[in-house]
Write an enzyme that holds these catalytic residues in place. Structure first.
Site, PDB file in Angstrom:
ATOM      1  N   ASP A  69       0.842  -1.201   0.000  1.00 37.68           N
ATOM      2  CA  ASP A  69       0.000   0.000   0.000  1.00 37.68           C
ATOM      3  C   ASP A  69       0.877   1.251   0.000  1.00 37.68           C
ATOM      4  O   ASP A  69       1.984   1.235   0.556  1.00 37.68           O
ATOM      5  CB  ASP A  69      -0.910  -0.028   1.244  1.00 37.68           C
ATOM      6  CG  ASP A  69      -2.081   0.930   1.128  1.00 37.68           C
ATOM      7  OD1 ASP A  69      -2.286   1.518   0.052  1.00 37.68           O
ATOM      8  OD2 ASP A  69      -2.800   1.088   2.134  1.00 37.68           O
TER       9      ASP A  69
ATOM     10  N   ASN B 135     -10.595  -3.056  -6.267  1.00 35.41           N
ATOM     11  CA  ASN B 135      -9.778  -2.123  -7.067  1.00 35.41           C
ATOM     12  C   ASN B 135     -10.393  -1.775  -8.424  1.00 35.41           C
ATOM     13  O   ASN B 135      -9.995  -0.811  -9.062  1.00 35.41           O
ATOM     14  CB  ASN B 135      -8.353  -2.663  -7.265  1.00 35.41           C
ATOM     15  CG  ASN B 135      -7.474  -2.539  -6.041  1.00 35.41           C
ATOM     16  OD1 ASN B 135      -6.565  -3.343  -5.825  1.00 35.41           O
ATOM     17  ND2 ASN B 135      -7.717  -1.531  -5.210  1.00 35.41           N
TER      18      ASN B 135
HETATM   19  C1  FPP Z   1      -1.750   0.152  -3.314  1.00 38.25           C
HETATM   20  O1  FPP Z   1      -1.311   1.487  -3.440  1.00 38.25           O
HETATM   21  C2  FPP Z   1      -1.288  -0.648  -4.427  1.00 38.25           C
HETATM   22  C3  FPP Z   1      -2.096  -1.255  -5.342  1.00 38.25           C
HETATM   23  C4  FPP Z   1      -3.562  -1.153  -5.307  1.00 38.25           C
HETATM   24  C5  FPP Z   1      -1.552  -2.032  -6.447  1.00 38.25           C
HETATM   25  C6  FPP Z   1      -0.287  -2.778  -6.169  1.00 38.25           C
HETATM   26  C7  FPP Z   1       0.327  -3.042  -7.447  1.00 38.25           C
HETATM   27  C8  FPP Z   1       1.655  -2.997  -7.735  1.00 38.25           C
HETATM   28  C9  FPP Z   1       2.708  -2.800  -6.742  1.00 38.25           C
HETATM   29  C10 FPP Z   1       2.099  -3.132  -9.150  1.00 38.25           C
HETATM   30  C11 FPP Z   1       1.680  -4.366  -9.895  1.00 38.25           C
HETATM   31  C12 FPP Z   1       1.990  -5.628  -9.188  1.00 38.25           C
HETATM   32  C13 FPP Z   1       2.822  -6.603  -9.601  1.00 38.25           C
HETATM   33  C14 FPP Z   1       2.861  -7.852  -8.825  1.00 38.25           C
HETATM   34  C15 FPP Z   1       3.717  -6.480 -10.745  1.00 38.25           C
HETATM   35  P1  FPP Z   1      -2.408   2.625  -3.578  1.00 38.25           P
HETATM   36  O2  FPP Z   1      -2.512   2.969  -5.018  1.00 38.25           O
HETATM   37  O3  FPP Z   1      -3.668   2.222  -2.926  1.00 38.25           O
HETATM   38  O4  FPP Z   1      -1.703   3.759  -2.778  1.00 38.25           O
HETATM   39  P2  FPP Z   1      -2.424   4.943  -1.958  1.00 38.25           P
HETATM   40  O5  FPP Z   1      -3.198   4.284  -0.852  1.00 38.25           O
HETATM   41  O6  FPP Z   1      -1.259   5.751  -1.469  1.00 38.25           O
HETATM   42  O7  FPP Z   1      -3.291   5.667  -2.945  1.00 38.25           O
END
Ligand code: FPP
Length: 245
Positions: A16, A64
């Site tokens: 996250d 998501n």
């Molecule tokens: C949370 O950060 C992250 C996600 C919803 C996606 C995670 C995906 C990756 C790290 C990239 C793709 C994965 C792989 C395995 C290649 P957020 O966007 O919710 O952050 P925030 O809470 O700060 O907005």
């Protein structure tokens, strides 16, 4: 004789903070996800080096899909690119790739890459990387309940003897061990529909570090935190402590 505290065999991570990492730098959110993919590569390698046998990463939840379409498209593109780029590395380093979640709803290109990587690494046993994709615990339980009910109706399960050991075989994680340690980055302290049943006896580690900044040292700190815990699984402290400790 002192023995070294055990490294958690199965670590699961709620990655996250990608969006906040980018926003803090005046960058578009997708830059945070791009950096997040680099962290996936580094942390997966670090986990393997440290003796972890299985790493499960919450890469995309059923919730998501509520994000803006361009962010979803970019995430799927990053995932497809990552899988294409890493396959040789998985083979070379003996990494088995698995998935949990409703992967049939993902874009066709991602599904093709996943099938290719899962088939090519099926025989590898040293270390397993599990990507939770279009995953949600409640969806998983509802699907398992439907499959279980069908099995009862077909006479393949006893109608009056439902037990966890029987039911768990209908979850996406049927042949995976439960996580020993669940980590969440970015200072949030929620499970967000991730492995709710499987984490029944897991230890939890929450860190304020945003996922793109999460390093090998942060993983080591989480494992050291885990190693200080006493896992009793319902027993007393005296029962789980060897005599004289
Ligand atoms: C949370 O950060 C992250 C996600 C919803 C996606 C995670 C995906 C990756 C790290 C990239 C793709 C994965 C792989 C395995 C290649 P957020 O966007 O919710 O952050 P925030 O809470 O700060 O907005």
């Amino acid at each position: 004789m002192d023995s070294a505290p055990a490294v958690p065999a199965h670590v699961a991570i709620i990655m996250d903070g990608n969006g906040r990492w980018a926003t803090q730098r005046g960058l578009p959110r997708i830059e945070g996800h791009r950096r997040g993919v680099e962290t996936v590569r580094a942390v997966s390698r670090a986990a393997r080096d440290l003796g972890v046998r299985m790493l499960t990463l919450y890469a995309f939840s059923v919730e998501n899909w509520r994000r803006p379409a361009d962010e979803i498209g970019a995430l799927m593109g990053l995932l497809e690119h990552y899988l294409g780029r890493e396959l040789d590395n998985f083979r070379r380093e003996g990494i088995r790739l698995r998935t949990i979640g409703r992967t049939a709803d993902l874009p066709a290109g991602v599904q093709a890459r996943l099938r290719e990587a899962e088939a090519a690494t099926r025989h590898l046993t040293g270390y397993t990387l599990v990507l939770a994709l279009n995953y949600g615990s409640r969806t998983e339980v509802a699907e398992a309940a439907r499959a279980y009910a069908a099995a009862v109706a077909a006479g393949r399960e006893p109608a009056d003897a439902a037990s966890w050991e029987h039911f768990r075989r209908y979850l996406y994680t049927a042949d995976l061990p439960d996580p020993d340690l669940v980590i969440r980055t970015s200072g949030e302290t929620r499970l967000s529909n991730f492995l709710l049943l499987q984490a029944a006896y897991a230890e939890f580690h929450f860190t304020p570090v945003l996922w793109p900044d999460f390093s090998r040292a942060d993983l080591e700190a989480a494992i050291a935190d885990y190693q200080r815990r006493e896992r009793r699984f319902g027993r007393t402290s005296a029962q789980v402590q060897p005599a004289g400790v």
